[in-house]
Scaffold this motif. Structure first.
Motif, PDB file in Angstrom:
ATOM      1  N   GLU A 186       0.829  -1.209   0.000  1.00 45.22           N
ATOM      2  CA  GLU A 186       0.000   0.000   0.000  1.00 45.22           C
ATOM      3  C   GLU A 186       0.863   1.260   0.000  1.00 45.22           C
ATOM      4  N   GLU A 208       3.860   1.625  -1.310  1.00 45.71           N
ATOM      5  CA  GLU A 208       4.416   1.803  -2.656  1.00 45.71           C
ATOM      6  C   GLU A 208       3.332   2.244  -3.624  1.00 45.71           C
ATOM      7  N   CYS A 209       2.154   1.694  -3.505  1.00 44.27           N
ATOM      8  CA  CYS A 209       1.026   2.108  -4.341  1.00 44.27           C
ATOM      9  C   CYS A 209       0.771   3.605  -4.161  1.00 44.27           C
ATOM     10  N   ILE A 263       0.934   6.425  -7.376  1.00 41.15           N
ATOM     11  CA  ILE A 263      -0.268   7.068  -7.921  1.00 41.15           C
ATOM     12  C   ILE A 263      -0.011   8.518  -8.323  1.00 41.15           C
ATOM     13  N   ARG A 314      -4.217   2.282  -9.708  1.00 39.02           N
ATOM     14  CA  ARG A 314      -4.469   1.058  -8.950  1.00 39.02           C
ATOM     15  C   ARG A 314      -5.651   0.339  -9.607  1.00 39.02           C
ATOM     16  N   LEU A 352      -6.545  -5.140  -5.551  1.00 37.78           N
ATOM     17  CA  LEU A 352      -5.715  -5.836  -4.572  1.00 37.78           C
ATOM     18  C   LEU A 352      -6.039  -7.316  -4.658  1.00 37.78           C
ATOM     19  N   ILE A 378      -0.710  -6.029  -5.541  1.00 39.17           N
ATOM     20  CA  ILE A 378      -1.614  -5.004  -6.043  1.00 39.17           C
ATOM     21  C   ILE A 378      -1.369  -4.896  -7.537  1.00 39.17           C
ATOM     22  N   MET A 432      -1.598  -2.958 -10.913  1.00 43.75           N
ATOM     23  CA  MET A 432      -1.611  -1.546 -11.267  1.00 43.75           C
ATOM     24  C   MET A 432      -1.416  -1.385 -12.768  1.00 43.75           C
ATOM     25  N   CYS A 482       2.488  -5.441 -11.432  1.00 46.86           N
ATOM     26  CA  CYS A 482       2.073  -5.784 -10.075  1.00 46.86           C
ATOM     27  C   CYS A 482       3.074  -5.269  -9.063  1.00 46.86           C
ATOM     28  N   LEU A 483       2.558  -4.804  -7.953  1.00 44.31           N
ATOM     29  CA  LEU A 483       3.387  -4.578  -6.777  1.00 44.31           C
ATOM     30  C   LEU A 483       3.309  -5.878  -6.029  1.00 44.31           C
TER      31      LEU A 483
END
Length: 143
Positions: free
Chosen positions: A104, A106-107, A111, A117, A120, A130, A132, A141-142
């Motif tokens: 979260e 890093e997301c 952004i 995003r 999840l 996550i 993205m 993906c994260l």
């Protein structure tokens, strides 16, 4: 048979430099020096025929460990899901809420750079990620 020692990951895109600079921010990559004889990439680009200006850009891992990323302009837009995508490994070795917090964070950092995003995928363990999209809609993906 000789072992493969290096790879390059190539992205088809509409705006190579813009997408490359986005991925520099995501991964901590850098833009290499322009070709010999040019002080800047802008000078190099201006010296190219008009139809080739802005047609490609690249970035590299400053440590030399990661692959070079190459971005090439293509006329068609993205129409379907990527067949290959990057996993940005920000939660390696973490599980549960600790992993989720790292993903979260890093997301939230990406952004404002233009990432989107998507969703999840949370399993409560060490396989959560996550999904993205980058600034041109390419999935990553994260992880």
């Amino acid at each position: 048979m000789a072992a493969i020692r290096q790879i390059q990951v190539t992205f088809d895109c509409a705006e190579p430099e813009r997408v490359a600079r986005f991925w520099c921010e995501v991964l901590g990559y850098t833009v290499p020096a322009p070709p010999e004889g040019f002080g800047t990439w802008g000078e190099y680009d201006a010296a190219q025929p008009p139809e080739e200006r802005g047609s490609w850009f690249a970035c590299v891992d400053p440590s030399g460990a990661g692959p070079r990323l190459y971005f090439q302009r293509v006329p068609e837009g993205k129409a379907v899901k990527n067949r290959v995508h990057l996993d940005v490994r920000v939660g390696t070795g973490l599980a549960g809420e600790e992993r989720l917090a790292a993903l979260e964070a890093e997301c939230a950092r990406l952004i404002p750079l233009g990432a989107v995003r998507v969703r999840l995928l949370y399993d409560g363990g060490s396989d959560s990620c996550i999904v993205m999209q980058d600034i041109e809609g390419n999935e990553f993906c994260l992880d």
